[in-house]
Write an enzyme that holds these catalytic residues in place. Structure first.
Site, PDB file in Angstrom:
ATOM      1  CE  LYS A  31     -14.194 -10.936 -26.673  1.00 34.99           C
ATOM      2  NZ  LYS A  31     -13.805  -9.690 -26.023  1.00 34.99           N
ATOM      3  NE  ARG A  46     -17.445  -6.538 -16.181  1.00 38.03           N
ATOM      4  CZ  ARG A  46     -16.996  -5.360 -16.632  1.00 38.03           C
ATOM      5  NH1 ARG A  46     -17.651  -4.240 -16.327  1.00 38.03           N
ATOM      6  NH2 ARG A  46     -15.929  -5.303 -17.393  1.00 38.03           N
TER       7      ARG A  46
END
Length: 719
Positions: free
Chosen positions: A464, A538
């Protein structure tokens, strides 16, 4: 002392008892007091010392304009005209005086230092300025009223501005400023809210508001139904019945409003009278905002919450969000006194009897769960790593008499949990799968709550940026919500099998970090090609739901996660996103959200159109979509569902809480109230049964009982 001055329109008069009599020693040596008081009806005066107007932002609000205390300049001279103040009630005599930002206009209109109060001072003459020229900066005191150069909260056309650090009316206040010399959403207000004991009592008892500050809160039509006899002991001798009625008559919520009753010690605040169909009838978000901005400071405080019984649960959870537990401010460690807030509910409407002990216990357990989840999310990763999170799970398990099942580090790899292991293997603290299981006798179905517990998300090698990484300590919000809700649900007597599954990892960067192009074998037996290491949630949840399906035999699997940033775009900052294979459970989630205050809105469920986004040439699927413009939040949820199968006959619910897990810089504990309300029918508690949208199917006939021995199951929403 002070008398009422008869004035022609646009002024209107209030009883003399509405205004305090001041005779204080001025800090510069002069004694002042004695002057007429008038209350302006209409918009706030933006000029003070000219024509009897008050200081800008001084108590101005819809329905009442600048109110005036007048007095001579320091030490001598006659009254120079009214200055503004809205604080009602008789003065306590010499003392600290009013500490609100409204009552601290100093020389040349300057206010007090930010976040602290000061003695009352007279409003002296205004600084000279050229006729017709703009107001100088010295004419606009720095009270908590508004931005320099803008009208106060009473200005016409002021649009509400949502946000936890805004004023309740949302009118032009800077974050970090609030009424009352820093009480509220700003840093000073947050210091007064942090690490406070919250107590729910059937009756808070009577007390002088100067010794125990008071906030009365509710919808305006509900506040009007509170008899004076019920609040008299909490307000007298400072507030009279005439003053109480006068204060209620001035409230004009748009969407909210508040009125100080006695200096800085007693306030009445009104919630929105009406809300839209996608909001909670309890106006829970406004409850939190008003408590942050209007609750007077003090060591021991009281909140009288006026609402209907059906809104009590949502209101209590909203109150809890205003009192975070985590703080590392140095002043907090030096503070010796224990701060407490006592909450009393006054119920109105059809079911307006007294609050039962069982209800108070339910509210206590629910709010403790909300604050536990918020504390975990607020704690930074240098303290809340996977080891620490496991200690939190063990602590809850010990409290409930449950020993957790823990699988971690290399055992994850050995047993086939490639998703959790692959995400967390580069971190100093190893990843883990932990399970708390409640299996009571007579259970008729098995429910699994699966929480994403990424204690910090750097993004991995798909790292990020410097602006998107701060705040990623909150990526464990799903697991924190499961822990808080599980603790409360078991304490309230959960009747079915309930498993809390925690998928814990730190998505870190290191020599062992997962690389894009790596392929992992997940617990479902399916292979996943990694094309984005920042789509890690996920992966851990896929292992979690597979474990719930294969090893725990769950009939209902609900996973909750701060999964996608796109959720905040799809459903906004206040509504979580729900994706499920059941239309009935989709409707139930939305209804549960409106009843508990944790709002929910559906996502598109269409795997036949969306799952092709994960097509891989070398594995069963990729972990990130090909087209980020094609409902990415729905696709992320479908990735999880694919590991139990789209044709799985049970109920699967996915909740994406990425945006509502925090409000500003603070965690909200979102998800705890939602899980308790959604599964309330599986509880023995009457209040949770009341807020739950699900019904329990009746006992099956004998012929059906032979096919299905499960006599009681959570079913579709009932009316």
């Amino acid at each position: 002392m002070l008398g009422l001055e008869a004035r022609a329109s646009p002024w209107k008069s209030y009883p003399e008892s509405c205004f305090p009599h001041f005779e204080r020693q001025d800090p510069l040596g002069g004694l002042w007091g004695s002057g007429p008081v008038s209350v302006a009806a209409g918009p706030a005066r933006r000029r003070w010392g000219r024509g009897g107007g008050g200081p800008p932002g001084f108590g101005a609000r819809p329905g009442i304009g600048a109110a005036g205390f007048s007095g001579p300049p320091r030490g001598s001279g006659p009254a120079q005209g009214p200055a503004a103040c809205r604080h009602l009630g008789p003065t306590p005599g010499p003392g600290p005086g009013c500490r609100s930002g409204a009552c601290q206009a100093g020389p040349a209109g300057r206010g007090p230092p930010r976040g602290q109060g000061g003695p009352l001072r007279p409003a002296g003459p205004a600084p000279p300025r050229a006729p017709g020229g703009p107001c100088t900066s010295r004419e606009r005191p720095r009270s908590g009223g508004g931005r320099r150069g803008r009208a106060g909260p009473g200005r016409a056309g002021a649009a509400p501005r949502p946000g936890p650090e805004r004023s309740p009316s949302g009118a032009g206040r800077r974050p970090g400023r609030a009424w009352g010399g820093g009480r509220g959403g700003g840093p000073a207000g947050r210091r007064k809210m942090a690490n406070v004991g919250l107590q729910f009592q059937a009756s808070a008892g009577d007390a002088d508001p100067q010794s125990r500050p008071l906030l009365l809160l509710g919808q305006l039509h509900h506040l009007h139904r509170v008899p004076w006899s019920h609040v008299r002991g909490k307000l007298q001798p400072r507030v009279t019945e005439e003053l109480w009625q006068a204060a209620l008559s001035t409230l004009n919520p748009n969407p909210t409003d508040s009125c100080p009753l006695y200096l800085n010690y007693a306030t009445v605040a009104a919630l929105p009278s009406r809300v839209s169909r996608h909001n909670s009838p309890s106006a829970a978000h406004f409850v939190t905002r008003l408590v942050r901005t209007c609750l007077p400071p003090g060591t021991h405080r009281c909140i009288l919450m006026v609402c209907e019984r059906s809104d009590a649960f949502a209101s209590a959870c909203a109150l809890a969000r205003a009192f975070p537990l985590f703080t590392h401010r140095s002043g907090a460690s030096r503070r010796t006194e224990k701060k407490t807030v006592t909450v009393e509910f006054f119920l109105v409407g059809q079911d307006n009897g007294p609050v039962e002990v069982s209800t108070l216990q339910c509210l206590t357990n629910a709010t403790e769960g909300v604050r536990l989840a918020a504390r975990i999310v607020d704690t930074p990763c240098n303290e809340m790593n996977t080891d620490t999170f496991l200690e939190e799970i063990k602590k809850v398990g010990k409290d409930l008499g449950i020993t957790p099942t823990i699988i971690r580090d290399e055992e994850l790899k050995t047993r086939g949990f490639g998703g959790i292991y692959g995400v967390g293997k580069a971190a100093v603290h190893p990843p883990a799968l932990a399970v708390l299981s409640h299996t009571p006798e007579g259970a008729t179905q098995t429910i699994a709550w699966v929480g994403k517990g990424i204690v910090y998300d750097t993004g991995g090698l798909s790292i990020k940026g410097k602006t998107t990484m701060p705040g990623m300590k909150r990526d464990c919000g799903g697991a924190a919500a499961v822990l808080g809700a599980f603790r409360a649900a078991i304490k309230q007597g959960f009747k079915d099998n309930l498993h809390a599954v925690f998928c814990l990892a730190e998505n870190s960067v290191g020599p062992n970090a997962t690389r894009p192009d790596d392929i992992h074998l997940l617990y479902s037996g399916k292979t996943v090609e990694i094309n984005n290491t920042d789509a890690e949630g996920r992966l851990v949840l896929a292992d979690g739901v597979s474990y719930a399906c294969k090893d725990l035999g769950a009939d209902i699997i609900l996973d909750i996660a701060t999964l996608t940033g796109a959720q905040g775009i799809a459903t906004g900052k206040y509504h979580a996103a729900v994706l499920t294979n059941s239309a009935e459970w989709e409707a139930a989630c939305v209804k549960a959200g409106t009843r508990c205050g944790d709002l929910v809105h559906p996502l598109v469920y269409c795997p036949e159109l969306h799952f092709s986004e994960f097509t891989s040439a070398v594995a069963d699927m990729k972990n990130s979509v090909a087209d980020r413009d094609n409902s990415p939040s729905s696709c992320a949820g479908l990735f999880i569902a694919s590991h139990i199968g789209f044709d799985w006959p049970g109920v699967w619910v996915h909740l994406d809480i990425a945006a509502p897990v925090h409000a500003g810089e603070r965690a909200t504990g979102f998800g705890v109230a939602l899980l308790l309300a959604l599964f309330g029918r599986a509880s023995e508690d009457p209040l949770l049964n009341l807020v739950s949208p699900l019904g329990c199917e009746a006992d099956a006939p004998e012929a059906d009982a032979e096919r299905d021995s499960k006599r009681r199951r959570l079913g579709p929403p009932h009316a």
